[in-house]
Design a protein around this motif. Structure first.
Motif, PDB file in Angstrom:
ATOM      1  N   THR A   1     -17.151  31.005  -8.069  1.00  0.00           N
ATOM      2  CA  THR A   1     -17.579  32.206  -7.188  1.00  0.00           C
ATOM      3  C   THR A   1     -16.169  32.863  -6.622  1.00  0.00           C
ATOM      4  OG1 THR A   1     -17.694  31.131  -4.854  1.00  0.00           O
ATOM      5  CG2 THR A   1     -19.507  31.037  -6.467  1.00  0.00           C
TER       6      THR A   1
ATOM      7  N   ASN B   1     -14.011  35.940  -9.378  1.00  0.00           N
ATOM      8  CA  ASN B   1     -13.998  37.464  -9.468  1.00  0.00           C
ATOM      9  C   ASN B   1     -12.568  37.964  -9.031  1.00  0.00           C
ATOM     10  OD1 ASN B   1     -16.510  36.262  -9.317  1.00  0.00           O
ATOM     11  ND2 ASN B   1     -17.385  38.335  -9.130  1.00  0.00           N
TER      12      ASN B   1
ATOM     13  N   GLN C   1     -14.253  36.814   6.406  1.00  0.00           N
ATOM     14  CA  GLN C   1     -15.888  36.863   6.470  1.00  0.00           C
ATOM     15  C   GLN C   1     -16.314  35.970   5.380  1.00  0.00           C
ATOM     16  OE1 GLN C   1     -15.706  41.133   5.446  1.00  0.00           O
ATOM     17  NE2 GLN C   1     -15.252  41.800   7.702  1.00  0.00           N
TER      18      GLN C   1
ATOM     19  N   LYS D   1     -16.360  31.799   5.785  1.00  0.00           N
ATOM     20  CA  LYS D   1     -17.628  31.608   6.737  1.00  0.00           C
ATOM     21  C   LYS D   1     -18.974  31.181   6.076  1.00  0.00           C
ATOM     22  CE  LYS D   1     -15.937  33.458  11.022  1.00  0.00           C
ATOM     23  NZ  LYS D   1     -15.300  34.665  10.915  1.00  0.00           N
ATOM     24  N   GLY D   2     -18.795  31.643   4.752  1.00  0.00           N
ATOM     25  CA  GLY D   2     -20.074  31.582   4.002  1.00  0.00           C
ATOM     26  C   GLY D   2     -20.345  30.094   3.169  1.00  0.00           C
TER      27      GLY D   2
ATOM     28  N   HIS E   1     -20.063  42.903  -9.250  1.00  0.00           N
ATOM     29  CA  HIS E   1     -19.621  41.731  -8.608  1.00  0.00           C
ATOM     30  C   HIS E   1     -20.704  40.493  -8.686  1.00  0.00           C
ATOM     31  CE1 HIS E   1     -16.519  39.715  -6.210  1.00  0.00           C
ATOM     32  NE2 HIS E   1     -17.397  38.763  -5.859  1.00  0.00           N
TER      33      HIS E   1
ATOM     34  N   GLN F   1     -21.724  36.938 -10.505  1.00  0.00           N
ATOM     35  CA  GLN F   1     -22.047  35.744  -9.915  1.00  0.00           C
ATOM     36  C   GLN F   1     -23.237  35.187 -10.416  1.00  0.00           C
ATOM     37  OE1 GLN F   1     -20.509  34.356  -6.691  1.00  0.00           O
ATOM     38  NE2 GLN F   1     -18.512  35.360  -7.275  1.00  0.00           N
TER      39      GLN F   1
ATOM     40  N   LEU G   1     -24.986  29.212  -5.179  1.00  0.00           N
ATOM     41  CA  LEU G   1     -24.340  29.885  -4.271  1.00  0.00           C
ATOM     42  C   LEU G   1     -23.675  31.136  -4.972  1.00  0.00           C
ATOM     43  CD1 LEU G   1     -22.501  28.691  -1.247  1.00  0.00           C
ATOM     44  CD2 LEU G   1     -21.085  30.332  -2.794  1.00  0.00           C
ATOM     45  N   VAL G   2     -23.855  32.268  -4.389  1.00  0.00           N
ATOM     46  CA  VAL G   2     -22.992  33.447  -4.817  1.00  0.00           C
ATOM     47  C   VAL G   2     -22.594  34.214  -3.779  1.00  0.00           C
ATOM     48  CG1 VAL G   2     -24.593  33.711  -6.949  1.00  0.00           C
ATOM     49  CG2 VAL G   2     -25.468  34.770  -4.882  1.00  0.00           C
ATOM     50  N   MET G   3     -21.609  35.137  -4.236  1.00  0.00           N
ATOM     51  CA  MET G   3     -21.061  35.966  -2.829  1.00  0.00           C
ATOM     52  C   MET G   3     -20.709  37.191  -3.526  1.00  0.00           C
ATOM     53  SD  MET G   3     -17.756  36.253  -4.049  1.00  0.00           S
ATOM     54  CE  MET G   3     -17.114  36.982  -2.285  1.00  0.00           C
TER      55      MET G   3
ATOM     56  N   THR H   1     -18.642  41.308  -2.996  1.00  0.00           N
ATOM     57  CA  THR H   1     -17.515  42.064  -2.378  1.00  0.00           C
ATOM     58  C   THR H   1     -17.727  43.471  -3.177  1.00  0.00           C
ATOM     59  OG1 THR H   1     -16.078  40.262  -2.294  1.00  0.00           O
ATOM     60  CG2 THR H   1     -15.259  42.576  -1.774  1.00  0.00           C
TER      61      THR H   1
ATOM     62  N   SER I   1     -18.878  42.646   2.204  1.00  0.00           N
ATOM     63  CA  SER I   1     -18.835  41.395   1.775  1.00  0.00           C
ATOM     64  C   SER I   1     -20.199  40.612   2.305  1.00  0.00           C
ATOM     65  CB  SER I   1     -17.573  40.704   2.180  1.00  0.00           C
ATOM     66  OG  SER I   1     -17.618  40.249   3.484  1.00  0.00           O
TER      67      SER I   1
ATOM     68  N   VAL J   1     -22.163  36.235   1.542  1.00  0.00           N
ATOM     69  CA  VAL J   1     -22.436  34.963   0.792  1.00  0.00           C
ATOM     70  C   VAL J   1     -23.931  34.788   0.913  1.00  0.00           C
ATOM     71  CG1 VAL J   1     -21.609  32.687   0.620  1.00  0.00           C
ATOM     72  CG2 VAL J   1     -19.898  34.302   1.576  1.00  0.00           C
TER      73      VAL J   1
ATOM     74  N   VAL K   1     -25.877  34.179   4.145  1.00  0.00           N
ATOM     75  CA  VAL K   1     -25.466  32.861   5.128  1.00  0.00           C
ATOM     76  C   VAL K   1     -25.217  33.760   6.415  1.00  0.00           C
ATOM     77  CG1 VAL K   1     -23.791  31.467   5.700  1.00  0.00           C
ATOM     78  CG2 VAL K   1     -24.480  31.656   3.074  1.00  0.00           C
TER      79      VAL K   1
ATOM     80  N   GLY L   1     -23.587  34.809   9.933  1.00  0.00           N
ATOM     81  CA  GLY L   1     -21.956  34.636  10.435  1.00  0.00           C
ATOM     82  C   GLY L   1     -21.005  34.865   9.429  1.00  0.00           C
ATOM     83  N   ALA L   2     -21.540  34.913   8.025  1.00  0.00           N
ATOM     84  CA  ALA L   2     -20.501  35.203   6.976  1.00  0.00           C
ATOM     85  C   ALA L   2     -20.734  36.665   6.622  1.00  0.00           C
ATOM     86  CB  ALA L   2     -20.804  34.336   5.738  1.00  0.00           C
ATOM     87  N   GLY L   3     -19.798  37.020   6.045  1.00  0.00           N
ATOM     88  CA  GLY L   3     -19.713  38.695   5.355  1.00  0.00           C
ATOM     89  C   GLY L   3     -19.373  39.609   6.565  1.00  0.00           C
ATOM     90  N   GLY L   4     -19.403  40.735   6.052  1.00  0.00           N
ATOM     91  CA  GLY L   4     -19.077  41.889   7.163  1.00  0.00           C
ATOM     92  C   GLY L   4     -18.411  42.986   6.353  1.00  0.00           C
ATOM     93  N   LEU L   5     -17.828  44.061   7.165  1.00  0.00           N
ATOM     94  CA  LEU L   5     -17.271  45.338   6.615  1.00  0.00           C
ATOM     95  C   LEU L   5     -15.917  45.310   7.098  1.00  0.00           C
ATOM     96  CD1 LEU L   5     -20.178  47.120   8.389  1.00  0.00           C
ATOM     97  CD2 LEU L   5     -19.850  47.373   5.879  1.00  0.00           C
TER      98      LEU L   5
END
Lengths: 104, 428
Positions: free
Chosen positions: A38, A41, A83, A86-87, B334, B338, B361-363, B365, B379, B381, B394, B396-400
């Motif tokens: 993952t 990329n 960010q 945290k996942g 993206h 994944q 699990l994938v994420m 961006t 982003s 997850v 998830v 609390g994860a990811g953001g701008l």
């Protein structure tokens, strides 16, 4: 939890403690590989970057884990990794760091 | 009509011995064998083809069927529209995949027979498979826009939402437009391919106008209630850097197009533009529809998130924009990459008699340019939620991004270089 099921739960817990993180991997022997993919990329297939983004292949496990933990805590400033890190759980980050460390 | 199976495949691509030498047969090699056919060589399909070869160490034969001779990337294509990149900069060939032992066939798939497990090509060839990957991307629902439902109308009113000749044609229309003109983009209701893409395009065209045609305007006609992605960041850029150039109109659903007069027909209004760019509503690519894979609103393909296997037809895995997305999951290149890795891992398990991993699990961006150098990202997850059998973002994860910045402008271009190599690059 019902009292009757306690011995079973304790046995499972003991087994998990004895095996440590390897018990997580037992679910699928390719879990570390899949999780690390993952990251590819941006960081390149098997962590071999084409440039412009940090390569991860062959980076010492502890160094990578420290970095990931610092991204999570905010101790290390980032554009995006604070960010994304945290996942993933601690166990997952451990597996990912171990997998990249083993890449030549 | 010719047919080829795994044995012929191995003969044609240089025999098993050579391939085993290429990948080695060390510990951990997958025991999977068989023939996987992949339809579509974009972000999803190309990645699946490569990772099936890589992770099986050459044990699984892979045939990729793609109608175009080369891959052209949608991400970064808005910079071609803006004039700071060329089509050659976003084009990559399939040579790298061939070096992995993928048999690349240029052709159009016209039919899938899931019972006989084969696919038929337009030239009459049939290819049999053990498991099939369908990564057809999107097609446009022109039937909802009668005025645009002809080849002639589609030649002048462009979508440029599949990178290639239309990307260059839109650039030419913008170059030919006199200063003082209006460029209008019509955005369909979500879900559509690349949620921030239309707003990125509006922004980089506004940048081009500001440099070269300062009296010109960008009009965004959005069918959605509000900006679908990176709202605060885009609104700020339009209000600051492009004040007086960009106008944003939400709830402006396109009803039809008067192609001859370059006019967008809305419910209560008609808007004439000098360059009218219509991104029509979308559904899973035609082959997915035809094969009965589009079982959600007859538009998108429902899938099992543990394996990417179709919920409509067994033995077929669907990737990328064609899928009915999990909660908050974007249709992005993206994400398709994944999906492909999730599917490749599951397919190899299934081909060796193992269940797919229960912890997929994938994420994601997505980088968007707001001018020639500055970029903003979003982003996320997504982890498996077993009780609900889906992938969930998830918490609390990811953001701008906090603001548009040049550091991420450089990262966005490095992202492109790395992901193109991840999907199409040869063995290291």
């Amino acid at each position: 939890m019902k009292l009757r099921s306690a011995p079973v739960a304790l046995t499972t817990l003991a087994a998990a403690l004895a095996l440590g993180s390897s018990s997580v991997q037992a679910a699928d022997p390719n879990l570390a590989r899949n999780l690390a993919a993952t990251c590819a990329n941006c960081h390149g297939t098997n962590g071999k970057s084409q440039g412009g983004i940090e390569p991860l292949a062959g980076v010492e496990k502890e160094r990578l884990l420290t970095k990931l933990r610092d991204f999570r805590s905010g101790a290390k400033p980032a554009t995006i990794m604070h960010q994304i890190s945290k996942g993933y759980s601690e166990e997952q980050l451990d597996m990912i760091a171990g997998w990249f460390a083993a890449q030549k | 009509m010719t047919r080829f199976d795994r044995r012929e495949f191995l003969r044609a691509t240089g025999a098993a011995g050579l391939l085993a030498g290429l990948y080695g047969c060390g510990a951990g090699a997958s025991k999977a064998s068989g023939h996987v056919v992949v339809i579509g060589g974009g972000y999803g399909g190309a990645t699946a083809a490569k990772y099936l070869r890589l992770w099986s160490r050459g044990g699984v034969a892979v045939t990729l069927i793609e109608r175009n001779a080369q891959f052209v990337s949608c991400p970064i294509s808005n910079l071609v529209v803006a004039g700071t990149r060329t089509l050659a900069d976003i084009t990559v060939g399939y040579e790298g995949l061939k070096k992995h032992g993928v048999k690349v066939v240029q052709g159009d798939v016209v039919g899938i027979d899931a019972d006989k497990r084969n696919v038929r090509l337009a030239n009459g060839d049939a290819v049999s498979y053990d498991r099939l990957v369908v990564a057809p991307g999107i097609d446009f629902m022109y039937e909802g826009l009668p005025g645009l439902n002809s080849a002639g109308a589609q030649e002048s009113i462009l979508h440029a939402w599949k990178a290639g000749p239309q990307t260059v044609a839109l650039r030419k229309q913008l170059e030919a437009m006199p200063d003082g003109g209006t460029y209008a983009i019509c955005i369909p209701k979500a879900p559509y391919r690349c949620p921030p893409g239309p707003y990125e395009r509006a922004s980089v065209i506004a940048w081009y106008f500001k440099q070269q045609k300062p009296k010109s305007r960008v009009l965004i006609l959005d069918a959605n209630e509000d900006v679908v992605s990176k709202k605060g960041l885009f609104m700020k850029v339009w209000g600051d850097a492009y004040k007086g150039i960009v106008e944003y109109r939400p709830q402006s659903e396109l009803r039809d197009v008067d192609a001859a007069n370059r006019t967008a027909i809305l419910e209560f209004d008609k808007v004439k533009a000098d360059v009218l760019n219509v991104v029509p509503a979308q559904r899973a690519g035609a082959i997915a529809q035809q094969a009965g894979l589009a079982n959600v609103n007859q538009r998108w393909c429902g899938i099992d998130w543990m394996s990417m296997e179709s919920t409509a037809v067994k033995g077929i895995h669907v990737l990328g924009d064609a899928t009915f997305p999990a909660p908050t999951m974007p249709k992005s290149g993206h994400m398709a990459n994944q999906h492909a890795k999730l599917a490749a891992a599951a397919i190899l398990n299934m081909l060796s008699g193992q269940p797919p991993s229960d912890q997929p699990l994938v994420m994601n961006t997505c980088y968007s340019f707001v001018d020639d150098k500055r970029v903003i990202h979003v982003s996320s997850v997504h982890a498996y939620d077993a009780p609900n059998k889906t992938l969930q973002p998830v918490k609390g994860a990811g953001g701008l991004s906090s603001e548009p910045n040049e550091v991420e402008g450089k990262v966005a271009l490095a992202w492109a270089k790395n992901i193109w190599a991840d999907m199409l690059g040869g063995p290291a």
